[in-house]
Design a protein around this motif. Structure first.
Motif, PDB file in Angstrom:
ATOM      1  N   LEU A  43      16.038  -3.973 -76.544  1.00 14.56           N
ATOM      2  CA  LEU A  43      17.282  -4.629 -76.001  1.00 14.56           C
ATOM      3  C   LEU A  43      18.107  -3.541 -75.213  1.00 14.56           C
ATOM      4  O   LEU A  43      18.738  -3.665 -74.069  1.00 14.56           O
ATOM      5  N   SER A  44      17.875  -2.194 -75.711  1.00 14.82           N
ATOM      6  CA  SER A  44      18.556  -1.184 -75.087  1.00 14.82           C
ATOM      7  C   SER A  44      18.074  -0.683 -73.842  1.00 14.82           C
ATOM      8  O   SER A  44      18.889   0.036 -73.067  1.00 14.82           O
ATOM      9  N   VAL A  45      16.748  -0.880 -73.702  1.00 18.66           N
ATOM     10  CA  VAL A  45      16.384  -0.483 -72.509  1.00 18.66           C
ATOM     11  C   VAL A  45      16.209  -1.566 -71.255  1.00 18.66           C
ATOM     12  O   VAL A  45      16.536  -1.295 -70.263  1.00 18.66           O
ATOM     13  N   SER A  46      16.255  -2.709 -71.736  1.00 14.98           N
ATOM     14  CA  SER A  46      15.705  -3.771 -70.724  1.00 14.98           C
ATOM     15  C   SER A  46      16.720  -4.710 -70.790  1.00 14.98           C
ATOM     16  O   SER A  46      17.080  -5.357 -69.707  1.00 14.98           O
ATOM     17  N   GLY A  47      17.388  -5.171 -71.992  1.00  8.63           N
ATOM     18  CA  GLY A  47      18.690  -6.157 -72.131  1.00  8.63           C
ATOM     19  C   GLY A  47      18.123  -7.509 -71.890  1.00  8.63           C
ATOM     20  O   GLY A  47      18.985  -8.580 -72.071  1.00  8.63           O
ATOM     21  N   ALA A  48      16.618  -7.815 -71.969  1.00  3.82           N
ATOM     22  CA  ALA A  48      16.204  -8.985 -72.025  1.00  3.82           C
ATOM     23  C   ALA A  48      16.118  -9.521 -73.842  1.00  3.82           C
ATOM     24  O   ALA A  48      15.189  -9.270 -74.287  1.00  3.82           O
ATOM     25  N   ALA A  49      17.216 -10.132 -74.058  1.00  6.70           N
ATOM     26  CA  ALA A  49      17.342 -10.864 -75.395  1.00  6.70           C
ATOM     27  C   ALA A  49      16.277 -11.408 -75.919  1.00  6.70           C
ATOM     28  O   ALA A  49      15.624 -11.118 -77.235  1.00  6.70           O
ATOM     29  N   ALA A  50      15.884 -12.533 -75.259  1.00 12.44           N
ATOM     30  CA  ALA A  50      14.735 -13.415 -75.722  1.00 12.44           C
ATOM     31  C   ALA A  50      13.567 -12.514 -75.833  1.00 12.44           C
ATOM     32  O   ALA A  50      12.893 -12.779 -76.954  1.00 12.44           O
ATOM     33  N   ALA A  51      13.203 -11.970 -74.961  1.00 13.45           N
ATOM     34  CA  ALA A  51      11.844 -11.165 -74.870  1.00 13.45           C
ATOM     35  C   ALA A  51      11.765  -9.973 -76.204  1.00 13.45           C
ATOM     36  O   ALA A  51      10.983  -9.949 -76.860  1.00 13.45           O
ATOM     37  N   ALA A  52      13.054  -9.341 -76.558  1.00 13.96           N
ATOM     38  CA  ALA A  52      12.975  -8.397 -77.335  1.00 13.96           C
ATOM     39  C   ALA A  52      13.221  -9.266 -78.508  1.00 13.96           C
ATOM     40  O   ALA A  52      12.504  -8.504 -79.541  1.00 13.96           O
ATOM     41  N   SER A  53      13.633 -10.247 -78.726  1.00 15.60           N
ATOM     42  CA  SER A  53      13.577 -10.920 -80.012  1.00 15.60           C
ATOM     43  C   SER A  53      12.082 -11.320 -80.421  1.00 15.60           C
ATOM     44  O   SER A  53      11.729 -11.284 -81.369  1.00 15.60           O
TER      45      SER A  53
END
Length: 144
Positions: A43-53
């Motif tokens: 999340l801190s690198v890409s900001g893509a919450a769904a993918a990070a989750s």
């Protein structure tokens, strides 16, 4: 601390180590930490919450399998081949059931106007109990 107090504490810890549900709780906390660390890092690198989750959750499942099969249910892990593959698949299915319960509980509570954070806590507890029961009685069951 006196020797008798230390001995009492040591005895309690030894009993807890032999209690499957307690070891499972510790493993679950470890897997949750893995999940959250991966989630927050992505999340801190890409900001893509769904993918990070999703990636965090998958890493948590892997960590949970590795820890559960070695520290909680080590005496009930299939030796290999089809039985081991089946056991891993059942483990992932149990994780997906836990995820489904979590989503249903949080979404339902949110729709009814409840605080989603409180609902998430209830969902964590429900998912923990459900996956423990599934894993203890089905996934890592003694196949005779």
């Amino acid at each position: 601390m006196s020797n008798s107090t230390f001995s009492s504490i040591t005895a309690i810890i030894d009993r807890l180590r032999n209690f499957t549900a307690f070891r499972y709780l510790l493993v679950s906390v470890g897997a949750l930490i893995v999940d959250m660390v991966v989630f927050l890092a992505i999340l801190s690198v890409s900001g893509a919450a769904a993918a990070a989750s999703a990636i965090g959750y998958c890493c948590g499942i892997i960590a949970h399998w590795l820890l559960s099969s070695r520290k909680v249910f080590a005496d009930r892990v299939a030796s290999g081949g089809f039985d081991r593959t089946r056991q891993k698949a059942m483990f992932v299915i149990s994780a997906l059931i836990g995820l489904g319960l979590t989503v249903i509980i949080v979404a339902s509570a949110d729709q009814m106007g409840f605080d989603a954070r409180i609902a998430k806590l209830a969902a964590i507890a429900t998912s923990f109990v459900a996956t423990y029961l599934l894993r203890n009685h089905l996934v890592f069951r003694q196949w005779v």
